[in-house]
Design a protein around this motif. Structure first.
Motif, short mmCIF file in Angstrom:
data_model
loop_
_atom_site.label_atom_id
_atom_site.label_comp_id
_atom_site.label_asym_id
_atom_site.label_seq_id
_atom_site.Cartn_x
_atom_site.Cartn_y
_atom_site.Cartn_z
N ALA A 114 0.24 9.70 -7.34
CA ALA A 114 -1.12 10.12 -7.00
C ALA A 114 -1.79 9.11 -6.08
CB ALA A 114 -1.95 10.30 -8.27
N PHE A 115 -1.31 7.86 -6.06
CA PHE A 115 -1.91 6.80 -5.26
C PHE A 115 -1.05 6.47 -4.07
CE2 PHE A 115 -3.39 5.75 -9.64
CZ PHE A 115 -4.73 6.00 -9.43
N ARG A 116 -1.69 6.06 -2.97
CA ARG A 116 -1.02 5.54 -1.79
C ARG A 116 -1.52 4.12 -1.59
NH1 ARG A 116 2.32 8.82 -2.33
NH2 ARG A 116 2.22 10.95 -1.58
N VAL A 117 -0.61 3.14 -1.67
CA VAL A 117 -1.01 1.74 -1.50
C VAL A 117 -0.20 1.09 -0.40
CG1 VAL A 117 -1.76 1.41 -3.87
CG2 VAL A 117 0.59 0.94 -3.28
N MET A 122 -6.20 -4.01 -3.15
CA MET A 122 -6.56 -4.49 -4.48
C MET A 122 -6.38 -3.33 -5.46
SD MET A 122 -7.82 -7.22 -6.01
CE MET A 122 -9.04 -8.16 -5.17
N VAL A 123 -5.72 -3.58 -6.59
CA VAL A 123 -5.50 -2.54 -7.59
C VAL A 123 -5.99 -3.01 -8.95
CG1 VAL A 123 -3.54 -1.44 -6.43
CG2 VAL A 123 -3.13 -3.29 -8.02
N PRO A 144 -8.70 0.12 -1.36
CA PRO A 144 -8.01 -0.24 -0.12
C PRO A 144 -8.60 -1.48 0.54
CG PRO A 144 -8.87 2.01 -0.03
CD PRO A 144 -9.34 1.40 -1.30
N LYS A 145 -7.72 -2.19 1.24
CA LYS A 145 -8.14 -3.40 1.96
C LYS A 145 -9.02 -2.98 3.13
CE LYS A 145 -5.69 -6.42 4.85
NZ LYS A 145 -4.47 -7.12 5.16
#
Length: 155
Positions: A114-117, A122-123, A144-145
């Motif tokens: 579900a997430f795109r990193v 920062m998580v 997100p940065k």
């Protein structure tokens, strides 16, 4: 359903019966999908509600509960499938010299599709049951940065 069948084992969500009898899933725009609110003030991402992925270790659509510590860190590596490495920086006090020294700790964390990193994001992660030999945390929020302006961004 056929686009999710990329693994050798048959992929299905636990909350949905293929016989349509005991259904604890909710209706979405794309049909039946099981998702839940993990609590602790964190919202379920829209991509977990509308997505078609199947991940039994996802805290929003799988069989994992978040309990214990909540940690925050910076993404260092995204080379593994559905697992990232985060770095947590902290200061350690040395009483002999009355000063602090910098230390860090790398932690492997499961990340839901579900997430795109990307590296540098920062998580926020929550502790869960052991998911593998080293993974004990699950990503529950991504910040997100901030993209840096180029030197010509003002003109």
């Amino acid at each position: 359903m056929t686009d999710v069948q990329k693994e050798s084992a048959f992929q299905k969500q636990d909350g949905i019966s293929l016989l349509k009898k005991n259904v604890i899933a909710k209706k979405t725009t794309k049909g039946l999908r099981y998702y839940k609110n993990i609590g602790l003030g964190f919202k379920t991402p829209q991509s977990a509600i509308d997505g078609s992925y199947i991940d039994k270790k996802c805290p929003f659509t799988g069989n994992v509960s978040i309990r214990g510590k909540i940690i925050k860190g910076v993404v260092v590596s995204t080379k593994m499938t559905r697992t990232i490495i985060i770095r947590r920086n902290y200061l350690h006090y040395i009483s002999k010299y009355n000063r602090f020294e910098k230390r860090h700790q790398n932690t492997p964390v499961h990340i839901s599709p579900a997430f795109r990193v990307k590296e540098g994001d920062m998580v926020v992660c929550g502790q869960c049951r052991p998911l593998s030999k080293t993974v004990r945390f699950n990503v529950i929020k991504v910040m997100p940065k901030e993209s840096k302006q180029s030197q010509f961004g003002l003109f």
